[in-house]
Design a protein around this motif. Structure first.
Motif: not given
Length: 201
Positions: A2, A25, A28, A33, A35, A77-79, A82
């Motif tokens: 995050i 995703n 992934n 996560s 993007y 890639y970030l939670d 999502t």
């Protein structure tokens, strides 16, 4: 992973997701996560670099050019991306969520969406109006957008279904009842390469 998003970054991403941007995703690495990805033609290269500059804190690289001349960039890639993806997608299909009123709240989001998917019909000494190409959304989703334009921004708009190759597709039309309010909200954010989308006055 995050990385906190600023309110401005959230506003930009919401506008882009309604327009030409996307949150994905596939491939992934951690299963949770997502993007952000954005691309535009050579004509709007400056827009891509402006967006990247605003989202630089979540991007691993600078914009790049494809072999076809398009420019693109992507985020890490970030939670927390999502969370946004789950709101604006059903599977791989982009939707307008029923709680769009809670997301589309910033004039910046409105301007980003317009730069991506909007158009201007301007006739000197005659009239001008704006439209959003919302044919990717259902009539019910278009109704949600018309409602949020009125309730969150005070902009009156309507749904039209112009004929295109024998098929009628929905679009959001902003005519005389809402155009001045709309223009006053988005004009401060329209960057130079999109000046053709606002009246020359």
């Amino acid at each position: 992973m995050i990385i906190p998003l600023t309110e401005k970054q959230k506003a930009i991403i919401v506008g882009n997701v309604l327009g030409d941007g996307g949150i994905y995703n596939h491939s992934n690495p951690d299963g949770k996560s997502s993007y952000f990805y954005m691309k535009q033609s050579q004509r709007y290269k400056d827009y891509v670099f402006w967006l990247h500059g605003e989202l630089r804190s979540i991007c691993p690289t600078f914009p790049k050019e494809k072999s076809n001349g398009q420019w693109y960039f992507y985020s890490k890639y970030l939670d927390n991306l999502t969370t946004i993806r789950k709101t604006f997608y059903r599977g791989r299909v982009k939707i307008v969520p029923r709680n769009i009123k809670q997301w589309l709240v910033s004039p910046l989001s409105l301007a980003i969406w317009y730069m991506d998917d909007g158009s201007l019909d301007f006739r000197p000494k005659d009239h001008y109006n704006f439209a959003f190409s919302t044919n990717a959304f259902t009539i019910e989703e278009n109704k949600l957008l018309v409602n949020v334009l009125r309730e969150n921004f005070g902009i009156e708009s309507s749904i039209q279904t112009p004929l295109c190759r024998g098929v009628r597709y929905p679009e959001i039309y902003i005519g005389v009842a809402g155009r001045d309010k709309f223009l006053s909200l988005v004009r401060p954010y329209i960057i130079a390469c999109f000046r053709h989308k606002i009246p020359p006055f």
